[in-house]
Structure formats: structure tokens, C-alpha cells
Design a protein around this motif. Structure first.
Motif, PDB file in Angstrom:
ATOM      1  N   LYS A 108       0.825  -1.130  -0.198  1.00 51.61           N
ATOM      2  CA  LYS A 108      -0.086   0.215  -0.161  1.00 51.61           C
ATOM      3  C   LYS A 108       0.970   0.975  -0.047  1.00 51.61           C
ATOM      4  O   LYS A 108       2.041   1.174   0.391  1.00 51.61           O
ATOM      5  N   THR A 109       0.420   2.279  -0.679  1.00 50.41           N
ATOM      6  CA  THR A 109       1.024   3.420  -0.621  1.00 50.41           C
ATOM      7  C   THR A 109       0.756   4.112   0.889  1.00 50.41           C
ATOM      8  O   THR A 109      -0.297   3.796   1.346  1.00 50.41           O
ATOM      9  N   ARG A 110       1.365   5.330   1.216  1.00 49.44           N
ATOM     10  CA  ARG A 110       0.913   6.081   2.422  1.00 49.44           C
ATOM     11  C   ARG A 110      -0.363   6.400   2.377  1.00 49.44           C
ATOM     12  O   ARG A 110      -0.994   6.391   3.476  1.00 49.44           O
ATOM     13  N   ILE A 111      -0.962   7.002   1.228  1.00 48.06           N
ATOM     14  CA  ILE A 111      -2.215   7.213   1.229  1.00 48.06           C
ATOM     15  C   ILE A 111      -3.357   6.189   1.408  1.00 48.06           C
ATOM     16  O   ILE A 111      -4.148   6.224   2.053  1.00 48.06           O
ATOM     17  N   SER A 112      -2.822   5.146   0.707  1.00 49.43           N
ATOM     18  CA  SER A 112      -3.996   3.854   0.875  1.00 49.43           C
ATOM     19  C   SER A 112      -3.876   3.594   2.299  1.00 49.43           C
ATOM     20  O   SER A 112      -5.041   3.323   2.810  1.00 49.43           O
ATOM     21  N   GLU A 113      -2.702   3.522   3.003  1.00 47.03           N
ATOM     22  CA  GLU A 113      -2.854   3.231   4.429  1.00 47.03           C
ATOM     23  C   GLU A 113      -3.733   4.061   5.177  1.00 47.03           C
ATOM     24  O   GLU A 113      -4.572   3.538   6.038  1.00 47.03           O
ATOM     25  N   MET A 114      -3.409   5.394   4.953  1.00 50.88           N
ATOM     26  CA  MET A 114      -4.238   6.605   5.698  1.00 50.88           C
ATOM     27  C   MET A 114      -5.846   6.011   5.382  1.00 50.88           C
ATOM     28  O   MET A 114      -6.549   6.226   6.637  1.00 50.88           O
ATOM     29  N   ILE A 115      -6.302   5.916   4.275  1.00 50.00           N
ATOM     30  CA  ILE A 115      -7.594   5.897   4.002  1.00 50.00           C
ATOM     31  C   ILE A 115      -8.029   4.516   4.568  1.00 50.00           C
ATOM     32  O   ILE A 115      -9.310   4.211   4.960  1.00 50.00           O
ATOM     33  N   SER A 116      -7.306   3.635   4.608  1.00 54.10           N
ATOM     34  CA  SER A 116      -7.820   2.227   5.147  1.00 54.10           C
ATOM     35  C   SER A 116      -8.074   2.208   6.394  1.00 54.10           C
ATOM     36  O   SER A 116      -9.007   1.345   7.129  1.00 54.10           O
ATOM     37  N   SER A 117      -7.470   2.892   7.061  1.00 60.04           N
ATOM     38  CA  SER A 117      -7.370   2.906   8.661  1.00 60.04           C
ATOM     39  C   SER A 117      -8.891   3.664   9.226  1.00 60.04           C
ATOM     40  O   SER A 117      -9.081   3.522  10.263  1.00 60.04           O
ATOM     41  N   ASP A 118      -9.479   4.029   8.006  1.00 59.97           N
ATOM     42  CA  ASP A 118     -10.777   4.898   8.571  1.00 59.97           C
ATOM     43  C   ASP A 118     -11.729   3.615   8.356  1.00 59.97           C
ATOM     44  O   ASP A 118     -12.127   3.231   7.455  1.00 59.97           O
ATOM     45  N   GLN A 119     -12.333   3.419   9.344  1.00 57.06           N
ATOM     46  CA  GLN A 119     -13.282   2.020   9.174  1.00 57.06           C
ATOM     47  C   GLN A 119     -14.745   2.521   8.930  1.00 57.06           C
ATOM     48  O   GLN A 119     -15.583   1.611   8.863  1.00 57.06           O
ATOM     49  N   ARG A 120     -15.000   3.650   8.818  1.00 56.60           N
ATOM     50  CA  ARG A 120     -16.425   4.124   8.558  1.00 56.60           C
ATOM     51  C   ARG A 120     -16.833   3.810   7.137  1.00 56.60           C
ATOM     52  O   ARG A 120     -15.916   3.675   6.164  1.00 56.60           O
ATOM     53  N   TYR A 121     -18.003   4.028   6.801  1.00 59.12           N
ATOM     54  CA  TYR A 121     -18.389   3.904   5.278  1.00 59.12           C
ATOM     55  C   TYR A 121     -18.341   5.073   4.628  1.00 59.12           C
ATOM     56  O   TYR A 121     -18.904   6.392   5.225  1.00 59.12           O
ATOM     57  N   PHE A 122     -17.690   5.214   3.552  1.00 61.39           N
ATOM     58  CA  PHE A 122     -17.680   6.339   2.770  1.00 61.39           C
ATOM     59  C   PHE A 122     -16.868   5.896   1.257  1.00 61.39           C
ATOM     60  O   PHE A 122     -16.697   4.616   1.084  1.00 61.39           O
ATOM     61  N   ARG A 123     -16.546   6.842   0.341  1.00 60.84           N
ATOM     62  CA  ARG A 123     -16.130   6.624  -0.774  1.00 60.84           C
ATOM     63  C   ARG A 123     -14.821   7.487  -1.082  1.00 60.84           C
ATOM     64  O   ARG A 123     -14.639   8.687  -0.480  1.00 60.84           O
ATOM     65  N   THR A 124     -13.919   7.274  -1.934  1.00 59.57           N
ATOM     66  CA  THR A 124     -12.710   7.862  -2.415  1.00 59.57           C
ATOM     67  C   THR A 124     -13.130   8.281  -3.961  1.00 59.57           C
ATOM     68  O   THR A 124     -13.738   7.935  -4.501  1.00 59.57           O
ATOM     69  N   PHE A 125     -12.132   9.382  -4.201  1.00 60.98           N
ATOM     70  CA  PHE A 125     -12.071   9.903  -5.519  1.00 60.98           C
ATOM     71  C   PHE A 125     -10.878  10.434  -5.959  1.00 60.98           C
ATOM     72  O   PHE A 125     -10.254  11.283  -5.229  1.00 60.98           O
ATOM     73  N   SER A 126     -10.350   9.714  -7.008  1.00 63.24           N
ATOM     74  CA  SER A 126      -9.091  10.321  -7.592  1.00 63.24           C
ATOM     75  C   SER A 126      -9.358  11.118  -8.708  1.00 63.24           C
ATOM     76  O   SER A 126     -10.238  10.633  -9.634  1.00 63.24           O
ATOM     77  N   THR A 127      -9.163  12.343  -8.771  1.00 66.43           N
ATOM     78  CA  THR A 127      -9.701  13.475  -9.668  1.00 66.43           C
ATOM     79  C   THR A 127      -9.239  12.958 -11.216  1.00 66.43           C
ATOM     80  O   THR A 127      -8.074  12.277 -11.365  1.00 66.43           O
ATOM     81  N   GLY A 128      -9.853  13.324 -12.158  1.00 67.02           N
ATOM     82  CA  GLY A 128      -9.632  12.925 -13.588  1.00 67.02           C
ATOM     83  C   GLY A 128      -8.107  13.358 -14.057  1.00 67.02           C
ATOM     84  O   GLY A 128      -7.551  12.470 -14.536  1.00 67.02           O
ATOM     85  N   LYS A 129      -7.722  14.641 -13.640  1.00 74.96           N
ATOM     86  CA  LYS A 129      -6.512  15.039 -13.997  1.00 74.96           C
ATOM     87  C   LYS A 129      -5.471  13.994 -13.217  1.00 74.96           C
ATOM     88  O   LYS A 129      -4.405  13.675 -13.853  1.00 74.96           O
TER      89      LYS A 129
END
Length: 332
Positions: free
Chosen positions: A25-46
Motif C-alpha cells: 500500500k501507498t501511504r495514502i492507501s494506508e491512511m484511507i484504510s485506517s478509517d473504518q467508517r462507510y465512505f467513498r474515495t475519489f481520484s480526480t480526472g487529472k
């Protein structure tokens, strides 16, 4: 052959990498994975565009690919991206996604709330909107001042301070045609937390065709009391690929809006009673609920699957029968 050619050829999913590196995992993936609540992520088109260069300390093709956080990698790490890998796209979801990503900025509309996006991965700084907080920037090992690097094409992680949940209750609705709905949703005046846009007038439990109200849906008190003391609340209590259950408490007639794709084959049950699913906000779902505490369940049970399974079973039995007949003839 064609499936293999599409997977490894056209989609370009084949290269030689160490398994450990691929699933690291990247550092960003680790940070997002640590959040156990229900949500969605978005990588911008650019950010995910292959022709957009990004600054990382180790600019190998694979590292650059991973740091872009494409939906394919988010799926591997079980992060709920608003997009995924698809072959045939649902037209309305595609229309809405293009309207969202084609807006002048991520703050130009309130669609980010409708999608339930909590984390945004972007190479472009998000400024001038207090809703978004930068929580991390991938600038380790890069030369230069921090403020300059943040303005450049470095990967940055932003958090939506108050994202909408997976599902929520609204009281107000408007009935419009689909084109008008899509146009209104791209306006800053559209507030998905306050109103829902439908293409037909909803009917609450027991309502007759002529509009008169009949007996309400059964109000249950046997589903526990985790929502007691609150005027209204929606809580996810179970989720699988083809089944989603909510415990809902509402103090008045309302519509539960679910930010999942509206698609044929999904069925809704309120306290075990079938209820119609309305196409809401152009591409999502809504179910009318009476006051009280309810168990709401969405089940994916399409007739096409049953028909396909029946045809497959008949085909298998037919092959067995033909084989048995052929064997009998050879013995004769």
C-alpha cells in the motif's frame, strides 16, 4: 481467447512486478484504510490521466502508476471508489460522472456530497473551500520548499470535513424529467441532503392509486433500540455484495436516499414487506418510509439470473441425457 486478450492486451494489466511491491500500500492507501467508517474515495480526472506527470521521489513507471491511485488499485485494497473497472457502463452513472468531473472545479457543485466522498486524491490544490482539509502530501524525498511543492503536481490527500453518509433521510422531493434533473444537479443550489429529485411521485405504504392513504407500513419494535432517543437516523447493520440492510428511525413520512446505483434486479423490503425503489437524483435509489423504526433491506435478485441458471441447468441435463443415449446406442 477474447476475454484474455481484453484483460492482458487492451486493458494493459500485464507487466512483471514483484508480488510484494504490487500489493504494497501507498501511504495514502494506508491512511484511507485506517478509517473504518462507510465512505467513498475519489481520484480526480487529472490525477489518474496517464498523460499527467506527477512528482515522486522514485519516478519509476510502476511507482507513478500506483501513486495515481487508479480505481483498479483502490479495488485491490477494498477502498470504495466512486468508479471501478467495468466493461459495459450504466449510461446514467456515466452521464453523472462526466457532469461531476467536467465541472470547473470540485467545489462548483455539491455532487461530491451526493456520492458520499470523504477522501479526494488530487494533484491540483483544492483551495478556497473550507469543506476540504489537506491531510497529507506525497513530498518525501523531493527537493524544494513545501509551499512550492504543494502547488506543483505532487499527490495530495484531502478530507471532506462533513461528507454525507451512504444513506440518509429527506422529507422534500421534486418530480422532474431526467434531463431537468441532471441539469439541476450540476447547479450549486442543489442540496442532496435537503431534497431528492424523482421522476415520478412516490407512494408511501398503503397509499391507494387515487392518492388516499391506507394502512401504514408495519412499525416494528423488535429490532433493538440502538436508535432510541434520536429523532431520525440511518444505520447500516449488514452488507454483502447482493444484500444491504439498514435500521432506520424516522419521526415523519420521509424518503431514504441511498447513494448506490439504481439498477434493475434490486428489490427493497421494509420490515419484510416489498416496497418500490424509485430512481432518485438521476442515477441512485430512494424508498418511502412511514414514521417509526424500520428494518430496510435491499436484495439483488434479478430474474435474468434465474432464467440464466434455468437455461444452464437444462443445458447440463440435456448434455447428460444425450451422453446417456449415445452410450446406450454404442452398447447396442
Amino acid at each position: 481467447f477474447f476475454l484474455t486478450a481484453d484483460l492482458f492486451g487492451n486493458m494493459g494489466f500485464y507487466w512483471k512486478e514483484k508480488t510484494g511491491d504490487y500489493f504494497q500500500k501507498t501511504r495514502i492507501s494506508e491512511m484511507i484504510s485506517s478509517d473504518q467508517r462507510y465512505f467513498r474515495t475519489f481520484s480526480t480526472g487529472k490525477t489518474i490521466a496517464m498523460d499527467t506527470p506527477i512528482l515522486v521521489a522514485d519516478p519509476s513507471s510502476f511507482n507513478v502508476f500506483k501513486e495515481k491511485h487508479l480505481p483498479s488499485f483502490n479495488l485491490i485494497f477494498r477502498l470504495h471508489d466512486i468508479w471501478g473497472i467495468d466493461v459495459i457502463r450504466v449510461k446514467r452513472m456515466d452521464d453523472l460522472y462526466k457532469a461531476f468531473t467536467g465541472a470547473p472545479s470540485i467545489s462548483a457543485t455539491n455532487l461530491i456530497d451526493l456520492y458520499g466522498i470523504k477522501y479526494i486524491i488530487s494533484v491540483t490544490p483544492i483551495e478556497g473551500d473550507s469543506r476540504f482539509e489537506m491531510v497529507y502530501a506525497r513530498i518525501e524525498g523531493l527537493q524544494g520548499k513545501r509551499e512550492d511543492l504543494l502547488k506543483d503536481n505532487t499527490i495530495k490527500l484531502y478530507k471532506n470535513r462533513s461528507p454525507l453518509p451512504r444513506a440518509w433521510l429527506v422529507r422534500d422531493f421534486k418530480v422532474l424529467d431526467s434531463k431537468t434533473i441532471l441539469s439541476r444537479m450540476t447547479s450549486k443550489d442543489f442540496r442532496p441532503d435537503r431534497e431528492v429529485l424523482l421522476e415520478e411521485k412516490p407512494k408511501w405504504g398503503g397509499e391507494a392509486i387515487d392518492g388516499r392513504r391506507g394502512p401504514p407500513l408495519r412499525k416494528t419494535n423488535d429490532v433493538g433500540e440502538p436508535l432510541s432517543g434520536l429523532p431520525q437516523k440511518v444505520e447500516i447493520i449488514y452488507e454483502k455484495n447482493n444484500r444491504l440492510q439498514f435500521l432506520v428511525k424516522s419521526k415523519e413520512d420521509s424518503l431514504l436516499v441511498l447513494s448506490d446505483t439504481y439498477y434493475p434486479g434490486w428489490k427493497a423490503f421494509v420490515d419484510g414487506t416489498p416496497q418500490k425503489i424509485y430512481q432518485a437524483d438521476y442515477a441512485f435509489r430512494a424508498v418511502p418510509l412511514n414514521p417509526g423504526t424500520h428494518r430496510l433491506e435491499f436484495v439483488y435478485d434479478p430474474m435474468s439470473f434465474k432464467l440464466g441458471a434455468g437455461v444452464t441447468l437444462l443445458g447440463i441435463l440435456g448434455c447428460i441425457g444425450m451422453g446417456w443415449v449415445a452410450r446406450r446406442k454404442r452398447r447396442v
